[in-house]
Scaffold this active site. Structure first.
Site, PDB file in Angstrom:
ATOM      1  N   LYS A 178      -1.873 -11.591  -2.374  1.00  0.00           N
ATOM      2  CA  LYS A 178      -0.501 -11.416  -3.162  1.00  0.00           C
ATOM      3  C   LYS A 178       0.599 -10.850  -2.186  1.00  0.00           C
ATOM      4  O   LYS A 178       1.562 -11.447  -2.355  1.00  0.00           O
ATOM      5  CB  LYS A 178      -0.959 -10.211  -4.198  1.00  0.00           C
ATOM      6  CG  LYS A 178      -1.447 -10.757  -5.531  1.00  0.00           C
ATOM      7  CD  LYS A 178      -1.998  -9.644  -6.446  1.00  0.00           C
ATOM      8  CE  LYS A 178      -3.226 -10.416  -7.336  1.00  0.00           C
ATOM      9  NZ  LYS A 178      -3.832  -9.181  -7.937  1.00  0.00           N
ATOM     10  N   GLN A 187      -4.423  -2.954  -9.390  1.00  0.00           N
ATOM     11  CA  GLN A 187      -5.674  -3.961  -9.155  1.00  0.00           C
ATOM     12  C   GLN A 187      -6.959  -3.319  -9.620  1.00  0.00           C
ATOM     13  O   GLN A 187      -7.314  -2.263  -9.362  1.00  0.00           O
ATOM     14  CB  GLN A 187      -5.909  -4.297  -7.293  1.00  0.00           C
ATOM     15  CG  GLN A 187      -6.933  -5.341  -7.085  1.00  0.00           C
ATOM     16  CD  GLN A 187      -6.598  -6.509  -7.311  1.00  0.00           C
ATOM     17  OE1 GLN A 187      -5.335  -7.238  -7.123  1.00  0.00           O
ATOM     18  NE2 GLN A 187      -7.389  -7.345  -8.072  1.00  0.00           N
ATOM     19  N   ASP A 238       1.447  -7.710 -15.321  1.00  0.00           N
ATOM     20  CA  ASP A 238       0.298  -8.653 -15.350  1.00  0.00           C
ATOM     21  C   ASP A 238      -0.201  -8.863 -16.864  1.00  0.00           C
ATOM     22  O   ASP A 238      -1.088  -9.377 -17.353  1.00  0.00           O
ATOM     23  CB  ASP A 238      -0.929  -7.569 -14.958  1.00  0.00           C
ATOM     24  CG  ASP A 238      -1.545  -8.159 -13.730  1.00  0.00           C
ATOM     25  OD1 ASP A 238      -1.577  -9.274 -13.478  1.00  0.00           O
ATOM     26  OD2 ASP A 238      -2.207  -7.291 -12.850  1.00  0.00           O
TER      27      ASP A 238
END
Ligand code: NAD
Length: 278
Positions: free
Chosen positions: A51, A95, A118
């Site tokens: 990322k 994460q 997300d």
């Protein structure tokens, strides 16, 4: 049969995003992603590194918050709050997985919906359920883009999703429903699975079992989307027996190079959207 090239599509999406980022910067809107990584999970470290690389490629600012495995829930929530309150941070990504003593749902709930790139906050999921504009979880969002790019019609089609996880299966099913497909969701308790999958015009497979879907489970002419990532000593494999299923499918995604590269491109798409909205 046509192979859906997620790698190429993701590249062109990133190229367009790069131009959008330049435009935003001219307007004084600087996209900046904050990534929280808790503990030392090896796979997570790889995902986070990827990322950061893509952020660099697109001219997106990036901040990594590395936290000890032993961090307390309240400390994690305080860090999320401080990122929520910072004007320079446009998107926040926690994460997963995080250590077992922490409540990931509470953490996702804490991320401001405006920065939830997300799409894991219940507000984002609720809006998806109500077919309202929101951040859609990046893997299903990427699959929709792939279907769109290849001109696959969704309206009125029979779509079957195998897997009902919160990050792939459920948002995938809702996204297809919002596009007017007739959607069936299958999971580990489903009976007569192959009877259901054989009816699918669009079959999305997100289980996590190497070559689980075999040619006899697929209708001739079906569009087959393989989300699975199964790492073995022999390499990386999807959930679909690609070599045999491709003989029956009209379109199929390979692993690697299908859905995987799209996920990160859609994360950046969401970040650019969050920056525009800010
Ligand atoms: P998960 O483990 O949370 O969910 C798996 C789902 O599969 C469950 O809903 C379960 O009911 C279902 N399932 C398990 N065994 C089954 C069976 N025998 N029959 C029918 N259904 C069954 O997994 P996930 O997070 O949704 O991920 C699924 C796969 O997709 C994994 O391989 C993961 O690595 C991969 N993945 C890929 C991307 C990407 O960007 N390509 C993103 C996320 C996940």
């Amino acid at each position: 049969m046509e192979i859906m090239d997620g790698k190429a599509l993701a590249k062109s999406i990133r190229e367009n995003l790069k131009l959008e980022v330049e435009e935003l910067k001219k307007q004084g809107k600087i996209p900046k992603l904050a990534v929280i990584l808790v503990g030392n999970d090896k796979a997570s470290q790889i995902y986070v590194r990827n990322k950061s690389k893509v952020c660099m490629e697109l001219g997106i600012e990036y901040e990594e918050i590395l936290l000890e495995e032993t961090i307390k829930m309240q400390e994690l929530l305080d860090i999320i709050d401080s990122l929520n309150n910072r004007e320079d941070i446009k998107g926040i990504l926690l994460q997963s997985p995080i250590p077992k003593h922490l409540d990931i749902n509470e953490a996702f709930r804490r991320i401001k919906p405006e920065k939830d790139i997300d799409g894991f906050n219940p507000v984002s999921v609720g809006k998806l359920c109500l077919n309202q504009d929101t951040f859609v979880s990046c893997t299903p969002f990427g699959i929709l883009k792939l279907l769109e790019a290849y001109g696959v019609e969704i309206d009125g089609k029979d779509a079957v999703v195998i897997g009902r996880s919160n990050i792939v299966g459920k948002p995938m099913a809702l996204s297809l429903l919002n596009k007017n497909a007739t959607v069936t969701v299958c999971h580990s308790h489903t009976k007569n699975l192959s009877e259901i999958t054989k009816k699918a015009d669009i079959l999305v497979v997100a289980i996590g079992k190497k070559h689980f879907v075999t040619a006899d489970m697929v209708k001739t002419g079906a569009v087959v989307i393989d989300v699975g990532i199964n790492r073995t000593d022999e390499g990386l494999f999807g959930d679909v027996d690609f070599e045999n299923v491709k003989e029956k499918a009209s379109y199929i995604t390979p692993v690697p190079g299908g859905v995987g590269p799209m996920t990160i491109a859609m994360l950046m798409t969401n970040l650019v959207k969050a920056t525009k909205n800010s």
